[in-house]
Motif scaffolding. Structure first.
Motif, PDB file in Angstrom:
ATOM      1  N   PRO A  17       0.809  -1.226   0.000  1.00  0.00           N
ATOM      2  CA  PRO A  17       0.000   0.000   0.000  1.00  0.00           C
ATOM      3  C   PRO A  17       0.840   1.274   0.000  1.00  0.00           C
ATOM      4  O   PRO A  17       1.843   1.377   0.680  1.00  0.00           O
ATOM      5  N   VAL A  21      -1.596   2.671  -4.908  1.00  0.00           N
ATOM      6  CA  VAL A  21      -2.481   1.549  -4.569  1.00  0.00           C
ATOM      7  C   VAL A  21      -3.790   2.065  -3.976  1.00  0.00           C
ATOM      8  O   VAL A  21      -4.880   1.625  -4.350  1.00  0.00           O
ATOM      9  N   THR A  25      -7.355   1.665  -5.981  1.00  0.00           N
ATOM     10  CA  THR A  25      -8.392   0.847  -5.345  1.00  0.00           C
ATOM     11  C   THR A  25      -9.667   1.681  -5.159  1.00  0.00           C
ATOM     12  O   THR A  25     -10.773   1.221  -5.472  1.00  0.00           O
ATOM     13  N   ALA A  29     -13.353   1.244  -7.046  1.00  0.00           N
ATOM     14  CA  ALA A  29     -14.601   1.130  -6.284  1.00  0.00           C
ATOM     15  C   ALA A  29     -15.594   2.225  -6.668  1.00  0.00           C
ATOM     16  O   ALA A  29     -16.787   1.969  -6.792  1.00  0.00           O
ATOM     17  N   CYS A 154      -1.097  -2.453 -10.865  1.00  0.00           N
ATOM     18  CA  CYS A 154      -2.177  -1.467 -11.017  1.00  0.00           C
ATOM     19  C   CYS A 154      -3.477  -2.126 -11.470  1.00  0.00           C
ATOM     20  O   CYS A 154      -4.564  -1.766 -10.982  1.00  0.00           O
ATOM     21  N   TRP A 157      -5.044  -3.926  -8.363  1.00  0.00           N
ATOM     22  CA  TRP A 157      -5.670  -3.079  -7.349  1.00  0.00           C
ATOM     23  C   TRP A 157      -6.917  -2.370  -7.876  1.00  0.00           C
ATOM     24  O   TRP A 157      -7.894  -2.205  -7.145  1.00  0.00           O
ATOM     25  N   SER A 158      -6.918  -1.934  -9.130  1.00  0.00           N
ATOM     26  CA  SER A 158      -8.132  -1.286  -9.641  1.00  0.00           C
ATOM     27  C   SER A 158      -9.250  -2.299  -9.816  1.00  0.00           C
ATOM     28  O   SER A 158     -10.410  -1.998  -9.551  1.00  0.00           O
ATOM     29  N   ALA A 160      -9.560  -5.087  -8.004  1.00  0.00           N
ATOM     30  CA  ALA A 160      -9.989  -5.396  -6.637  1.00  0.00           C
ATOM     31  C   ALA A 160     -10.929  -4.314  -6.117  1.00  0.00           C
ATOM     32  O   ALA A 160     -11.949  -4.610  -5.485  1.00  0.00           O
ATOM     33  N   GLY A 161     -10.613  -3.068  -6.399  1.00  0.00           N
ATOM     34  CA  GLY A 161     -11.497  -1.969  -5.992  1.00  0.00           C
ATOM     35  C   GLY A 161     -12.856  -2.066  -6.642  1.00  0.00           C
ATOM     36  O   GLY A 161     -13.895  -1.855  -5.998  1.00  0.00           O
ATOM     37  N   SER A 162     -12.879  -2.430  -7.922  1.00  0.00           N
ATOM     38  CA  SER A 162     -14.171  -2.549  -8.617  1.00  0.00           C
ATOM     39  C   SER A 162     -15.006  -3.686  -8.034  1.00  0.00           C
ATOM     40  O   SER A 162     -16.230  -3.605  -8.002  1.00  0.00           O
ATOM     41  N   LEU A 164     -14.972  -4.506  -4.898  1.00  0.00           N
ATOM     42  CA  LEU A 164     -15.438  -4.069  -3.577  1.00  0.00           C
ATOM     43  C   LEU A 164     -16.830  -3.440  -3.627  1.00  0.00           C
ATOM     44  O   LEU A 164     -17.542  -3.457  -2.629  1.00  0.00           O
ATOM     45  N   MET A 181      -9.778   4.906   3.135  1.00  0.00           N
ATOM     46  CA  MET A 181      -8.865   5.181   2.024  1.00  0.00           C
ATOM     47  C   MET A 181      -8.309   6.603   2.146  1.00  0.00           C
ATOM     48  O   MET A 181      -7.111   6.832   1.926  1.00  0.00           O
TER      49      MET A 181
END
Length: 194
Positions: A17, A21, A25, A29, A154, A157-158, A160-162, A164, A181
Motif C-alpha cells: 500500500p 495503490v 483501489t 470502487a 495497477c 488493485w483497480s 480489486a477496488g471494482s 469491492l 482510504m
C-alpha cells in the motif's frame, strides 16, 4: 537462468500500500474498472519514466539540491493531502457526483513526480540493483522493469477496488471504506518527509 532480484524488489515495493495503490483501489470502487484504465496507464508510464530518470542521475541531483528536494516534498505532501480530502468528501456520497471522474492519463503521470513511495523505491533500486550497464541502458532496464511489473500491480488493485462495490452495499460501509482510504492516503503524505 535465475530471476533478477530487481524484479522481486520492485514487485514488493509497488504492490504494498502507498498512494498509487490507495488511489487505484478507491477509483476502481468509485468509478469501476474500465473508467479507471487511463489512471492505470498513467501510473504505469509515470512510474517507468520516474524510475528511468532516477537511473540517469535525477535522484542524485535531488539529493545534492536540498532546496529543490524540500520544494518537491512540500508540493507532494500538499497534493496528497488534497487528494485525501477529495476522497473524504467522496465518502459522503455513494456514487460519483456530476463532474467527478477518475484521474486522467496525464494527471496520473504527473502525480508520479511527487509520489514519495515511487521516488524511494526508484532510488533504492537504482543504487542497490544496478547491473553495471551504460547509463541509458540502465535507465531503460529500470524504467522497463518498473512499468512492466507495475502494469500488473495497477490492474490488480483497480480490479480489486471494482469488486469491492459488490461488498459495499450499505451507505455506512461505503463511508467507512472511503474514509479509510482517505485516512490512509493522508497518512502517506508523512512519508514525504522521511
Amino acid at each position: 537462468m535465475s530471476l533478477d532480484p530487481l524484479y522481486l524488489f520492485v514487485f514488493a515495493g509497488l504492490f504494498s500500500p502507498g498512494p498509487n495503490v490507495i488511489l487505484l483501489t478507491a477509483s476502481g470502487a468509485r468509478f469501476g474498472f474500465r473508467p479507471t484504465l487511463p489512471h492505470v496507464a498513467g501510473v504505469v508510464v509515470g512510474v517507468g519514466v520516474t524510475s528511468g530518470l532516477t537511473a540517469l542521475g535525477i535522484g542524485a541531483l535531488l539529493l545534492a539540491q536540498p532546496g529543490l528536494a524540500l520544494a518537491l516534498r512540500v508540493l507532494a505532501a500538499g497534493w496528497i493531502l488534497w487528494m485525501a480530502w477529495k476522497l473524504l468528501t467522496a465518502a459522503r456520497q455513494r456514487r460519483a457526483a456530476a463532474g467527478d471522474r477518475p484521474f486522467t492519463f496525464v494527471q496520473a503521470v504527473l502525480f508520479q513526480w511527487v509520489n514519495p513511495k515511487v521516488w524511494a523505491i526508484a532510488l533504492a533500486a537504482a543504487s542497490g540493483y544496478a547491473a553495471g550497464l551504460p547509463p541509458l541502458q540502465e535507465a531503460l532496464r529500470l524504467g522497463g522493469t518498473f512499468s512492466g511489473i507495475n502494469l500488473f500491480v495497477c490492474l490488480f488493485w483497480s480490479f480489486a477496488g471494482s469488486l469491492l462495490t459488490y461488498l459495499l452495499t450499505s451507505e455506512r460501509a461505503w463511508r467507512l471504506f472511503m474514509g479509510g482510504m482517505a485516512l490512509a492516503l493522508a497518512a502517506s503524505a508523512g512519508m514525504v518527509f522521511l
